[in-house]
Scaffold this motif. Structure first.
Motif, PDB file in Angstrom:
ATOM      1  N   PRO A   1       0.947  -1.287  -0.018  1.00  0.00           N
ATOM      2  CA  PRO A   1       0.053   0.215  -0.043  1.00  0.00           C
ATOM      3  C   PRO A   1       0.914   1.100  -0.048  1.00  0.00           C
ATOM      4  O   PRO A   1       0.437   2.229  -0.533  1.00  0.00           O
ATOM      5  CB  PRO A   1      -0.868  -0.065   1.367  1.00  0.00           C
ATOM      6  CG  PRO A   1      -0.768  -1.561   1.430  1.00  0.00           C
ATOM      7  CD  PRO A   1       0.512  -2.069   1.075  1.00  0.00           C
ATOM      8  N   HIS A   2       2.163   1.351   0.452  1.00  0.00           N
ATOM      9  CA  HIS A   2       2.720   2.503   0.736  1.00  0.00           C
ATOM     10  C   HIS A   2       3.456   2.778  -0.786  1.00  0.00           C
ATOM     11  O   HIS A   2       3.906   3.976  -0.740  1.00  0.00           O
ATOM     12  CB  HIS A   2       4.090   2.327   1.898  1.00  0.00           C
ATOM     13  CG  HIS A   2       3.642   1.873   3.248  1.00  0.00           C
ATOM     14  ND1 HIS A   2       2.890   3.002   3.804  1.00  0.00           N
ATOM     15  CD2 HIS A   2       3.614   0.957   3.649  1.00  0.00           C
ATOM     16  CE1 HIS A   2       2.414   2.519   5.029  1.00  0.00           C
ATOM     17  NE2 HIS A   2       2.730   1.221   5.034  1.00  0.00           N
ATOM     18  N   ALA A   3       3.407   1.904  -1.607  1.00  0.00           N
ATOM     19  CA  ALA A   3       3.899   2.153  -2.979  1.00  0.00           C
ATOM     20  C   ALA A   3       3.106   2.859  -3.718  1.00  0.00           C
ATOM     21  O   ALA A   3       3.093   3.300  -5.020  1.00  0.00           O
ATOM     22  CB  ALA A   3       4.293   0.836  -3.563  1.00  0.00           C
ATOM     23  N   ILE A   4       1.794   3.141  -3.390  1.00  0.00           N
ATOM     24  CA  ILE A   4       0.406   3.796  -4.028  1.00  0.00           C
ATOM     25  C   ILE A   4       0.778   5.268  -3.750  1.00  0.00           C
ATOM     26  O   ILE A   4       0.456   5.529  -2.465  1.00  0.00           O
ATOM     27  CB  ILE A   4      -0.657   3.297  -3.739  1.00  0.00           C
ATOM     28  CG1 ILE A   4      -0.816   1.837  -4.106  1.00  0.00           C
ATOM     29  CG2 ILE A   4      -1.795   3.904  -4.593  1.00  0.00           C
ATOM     30  CD1 ILE A   4      -0.574   1.311  -5.627  1.00  0.00           C
ATOM     31  N   GLY A   5       0.857   5.875  -4.723  1.00  0.00           N
ATOM     32  CA  GLY A   5       0.788   7.605  -4.543  1.00  0.00           C
ATOM     33  C   GLY A   5      -0.465   8.111  -4.348  1.00  0.00           C
ATOM     34  O   GLY A   5      -1.398   7.457  -4.781  1.00  0.00           O
ATOM     35  N   ILE A   6      -0.643   9.250  -3.734  1.00  0.00           N
ATOM     36  CA  ILE A   6      -1.905   9.686  -3.416  1.00  0.00           C
ATOM     37  C   ILE A   6      -1.704  11.368  -3.711  1.00  0.00           C
ATOM     38  O   ILE A   6      -0.834  12.071  -3.274  1.00  0.00           O
ATOM     39  CB  ILE A   6      -2.519   9.683  -1.928  1.00  0.00           C
ATOM     40  CG1 ILE A   6      -2.437   8.277  -1.754  1.00  0.00           C
ATOM     41  CG2 ILE A   6      -3.891  10.567  -1.774  1.00  0.00           C
ATOM     42  CD1 ILE A   6      -3.317   7.454  -2.287  1.00  0.00           C
ATOM     43  N   GLU A   7      -2.576  11.829  -4.772  1.00  0.00           N
ATOM     44  CA  GLU A   7      -2.632  13.326  -5.080  1.00  0.00           C
ATOM     45  C   GLU A   7      -3.785  14.033  -5.055  1.00  0.00           C
ATOM     46  O   GLU A   7      -4.531  13.682  -6.083  1.00  0.00           O
ATOM     47  CB  GLU A   7      -1.967  13.645  -6.456  1.00  0.00           C
ATOM     48  CG  GLU A   7      -1.926  15.116  -6.910  1.00  0.00           C
ATOM     49  CD  GLU A   7      -0.886  15.637  -7.844  1.00  0.00           C
ATOM     50  OE1 GLU A   7      -1.033  16.625  -8.286  1.00  0.00           O
ATOM     51  OE2 GLU A   7      -0.239  14.408  -8.275  1.00  0.00           O
ATOM     52  N   PRO A   8      -4.066  14.664  -4.086  1.00  0.00           N
ATOM     53  CA  PRO A   8      -5.380  15.483  -3.980  1.00  0.00           C
ATOM     54  C   PRO A   8      -5.464  16.730  -4.850  1.00  0.00           C
ATOM     55  O   PRO A   8      -4.440  17.388  -4.794  1.00  0.00           O
ATOM     56  CB  PRO A   8      -5.917  15.415  -2.655  1.00  0.00           C
ATOM     57  CG  PRO A   8      -4.551  15.802  -1.796  1.00  0.00           C
ATOM     58  CD  PRO A   8      -3.803  14.674  -2.754  1.00  0.00           C
ATOM     59  N   ARG A   9      -6.581  17.317  -5.101  1.00  0.00           N
ATOM     60  CA  ARG A   9      -6.465  18.382  -5.786  1.00  0.00           C
ATOM     61  C   ARG A   9      -7.526  19.805  -4.759  1.00  0.00           C
ATOM     62  O   ARG A   9      -8.628  19.217  -4.525  1.00  0.00           O
ATOM     63  CB  ARG A   9      -7.427  18.440  -6.980  1.00  0.00           C
ATOM     64  CG  ARG A   9      -7.129  19.757  -8.294  1.00  0.00           C
ATOM     65  CD  ARG A   9      -7.608  19.443  -9.359  1.00  0.00           C
ATOM     66  NE  ARG A   9      -9.118  19.348  -9.449  1.00  0.00           N
ATOM     67  CZ  ARG A   9      -9.826  18.403 -10.060  1.00  0.00           C
ATOM     68  NH1 ARG A   9      -9.184  17.350 -10.342  1.00  0.00           N
ATOM     69  NH2 ARG A   9     -11.473  18.397  -9.852  1.00  0.00           N
ATOM     70  N   LEU A  10      -6.736  20.627  -4.434  1.00  0.00           N
ATOM     71  CA  LEU A  10      -7.417  21.795  -3.642  1.00  0.00           C
ATOM     72  C   LEU A  10      -8.261  22.737  -4.831  1.00  0.00           C
ATOM     73  O   LEU A  10      -7.455  23.159  -5.572  1.00  0.00           O
ATOM     74  CB  LEU A  10      -6.361  22.425  -3.048  1.00  0.00           C
ATOM     75  CG  LEU A  10      -5.471  21.596  -1.979  1.00  0.00           C
ATOM     76  CD1 LEU A  10      -4.631  22.480  -1.313  1.00  0.00           C
ATOM     77  CD2 LEU A  10      -6.323  20.852  -1.092  1.00  0.00           C
ATOM     78  N   GLU A  11      -9.383  22.978  -4.242  1.00  0.00           N
ATOM     79  CA  GLU A  11     -10.201  23.723  -5.104  1.00  0.00           C
ATOM     80  C   GLU A  11     -10.291  25.227  -4.400  1.00  0.00           C
ATOM     81  O   GLU A  11     -10.795  25.436  -3.505  1.00  0.00           O
ATOM     82  CB  GLU A  11     -11.658  23.161  -5.211  1.00  0.00           C
ATOM     83  CG  GLU A  11     -11.701  21.832  -6.011  1.00  0.00           C
ATOM     84  CD  GLU A  11     -11.466  21.900  -7.434  1.00  0.00           C
ATOM     85  OE1 GLU A  11     -11.438  23.020  -8.131  1.00  0.00           O
ATOM     86  OE2 GLU A  11     -11.006  20.791  -8.072  1.00  0.00           O
ATOM     87  N   ALA A  12      -9.372  26.052  -5.168  1.00  0.00           N
ATOM     88  CA  ALA A  12      -9.320  27.323  -4.459  1.00  0.00           C
ATOM     89  C   ALA A  12     -10.390  28.295  -4.509  1.00  0.00           C
ATOM     90  O   ALA A  12     -10.823  28.958  -3.790  1.00  0.00           O
ATOM     91  CB  ALA A  12      -7.961  28.224  -5.192  1.00  0.00           C
ATOM     92  N   ALA A  13     -11.529  27.917  -5.482  1.00  0.00           N
ATOM     93  CA  ALA A  13     -12.570  28.656  -5.780  1.00  0.00           C
ATOM     94  C   ALA A  13     -13.667  28.318  -4.373  1.00  0.00           C
ATOM     95  O   ALA A  13     -14.438  28.995  -4.101  1.00  0.00           O
ATOM     96  CB  ALA A  13     -13.521  28.248  -6.788  1.00  0.00           C
ATOM     97  N   GLN A  14     -13.340  27.275  -3.603  1.00  0.00           N
ATOM     98  CA  GLN A  14     -14.073  26.806  -2.553  1.00  0.00           C
ATOM     99  C   GLN A  14     -13.896  27.305  -1.086  1.00  0.00           C
ATOM    100  O   GLN A  14     -14.621  27.193  -0.137  1.00  0.00           O
ATOM    101  CB  GLN A  14     -14.340  25.519  -2.764  1.00  0.00           C
ATOM    102  CG  GLN A  14     -14.981  25.127  -3.802  1.00  0.00           C
ATOM    103  CD  GLN A  14     -15.256  23.314  -3.750  1.00  0.00           C
ATOM    104  OE1 GLN A  14     -14.938  22.563  -2.974  1.00  0.00           O
ATOM    105  NE2 GLN A  14     -15.306  22.790  -4.915  1.00  0.00           N
TER     106      GLN A  14
END
Length: 288
Positions: free
Chosen positions: A225-238
């Motif tokens: 599981p630690h080999a899976i990257g995670i990239e969220p997106r921040l919505e500056a409009a909100q």
């Protein structure tokens, strides 16, 4: 955690100079990667009442052509996020992505998803209802084409008879990241993905549970599981900038490896205003 920007596809305009200025400004203040959304066609909504998503009035630069241009002057990691893979020919995507990997000295990831716009699938000659089954096979074929000089393959959707790409990408591999929020998407990430793009979501208890579910699926698939990257997106409009900083901190605690800020839909009127906003966010984050 690596910080990137979302290329403001629908608001950047068509001036190559403005695009260059935006990308160089992002790189100059310390962002490390750039993601861009993918759409080939937009729907004419004249006879589609209630259509809520992108239309033919939304400008979208073709993602591989755009990245070929950016690679000539930028050192940013260039990441399609996400490419609607099932509506494109797999071998052609393999060729295009390999070329971007070559031009960027390997600084790319290929983000893929199943898509939602049936209008595009129809125009591109692909069965919209087969897209889930198709993408699984496409990911397998992409990796074969990137890693072997000659490929022979017979699947449900693909036939390749002793053929291969030249040039192959650096290291004969391109990381494949997968977008989506359904349980099917999570299981696909666990089986096949190098990383996951959570669609806009807060780093709260619900997301913590979702990430734990993803990690469990990954273990069940016999992967780390630690080999899976995670990239969220921040919505500056909100959110306010203070709230965005809180989200960055929250995502760090949840184990995100990358994070991206999106300045679209804020009412910004020019590329210069997008530049000003990403610079202000980076300065605020650096001070915090």
């Amino acid at each position: 955690m690596q910080l990137g920007v979302t290329f403001p596809q629908t608001e950047i305009g068509a001036d190559p100079g403005a695009i260059r200025e935006y990308v160089q400004a992002a790189e100059g203040v310390g962002y490390k990667h750039l993601i861009a959304f993918d759409h080939v066609l937009g729907a004419d909504i004249t006879h589609r009442p209630g259509w809520q998503k992108y239309t033919s009035q939304h400008l979208f630069h073709e993602i591989f052509v755009l990245y070929g241009y950016l690679a000539a002057f930028s050192q940013l990691e260039l990441v399609p996020a996400v490419l609607v893979l099932p509506q494109r020919q797999t071998a052609l995507v393999a060729k295009q992505a390999a070329e971007i990997a070559l031009l960027t000295a390997g600084k790319t990831r290929l983000g893929v998803g199943v898509g939602w716009n049936e209008v595009e699938f129809e125009a591109l000659g692909v069965d919209f209802h087969q897209r889930g089954r198709l993408i699984d096979e496409q990911i397998e074929v992409l990796r074969l084409l990137w890693s072997q000089e000659s490929v022979t393959y017979k699947g449900r959707f693909h036939t390749i008879s002793q053929a291969g790409l030249n040039p192959l990408p650096p290291r004969h591999n391109i990381p494949i990241w997968i977008g989506g929020k359904s349980d099917i998407a999570l299981r696909r990430v666990a089986r096949l993905g190098d990383g996951w793009f959570p669609f806009p979501h807060k780093p709260n208890a619900e997301m913590q549970e979702t990430l734990e579910r993803l990690r469990n699926y990954t273990r069940e698939a016999g992967r780390d599981p630690h080999a899976i990257g995670i990239e969220p997106r921040l919505e500056a409009a909100q959110y306010s900038f203070d709230e965005l900083i809180e989200q960055v901190e929250g995502w760090q605690k949840l184990g995100a490896t990358h994070i991206t800020i999106n300045t679209m839909n804020m009412g910004l009127k020019s590329p210069a205003e997008h530049i000003k906003t990403i610079m202000r966010f980076k300065e605020t984050l650096d001070k915090g």
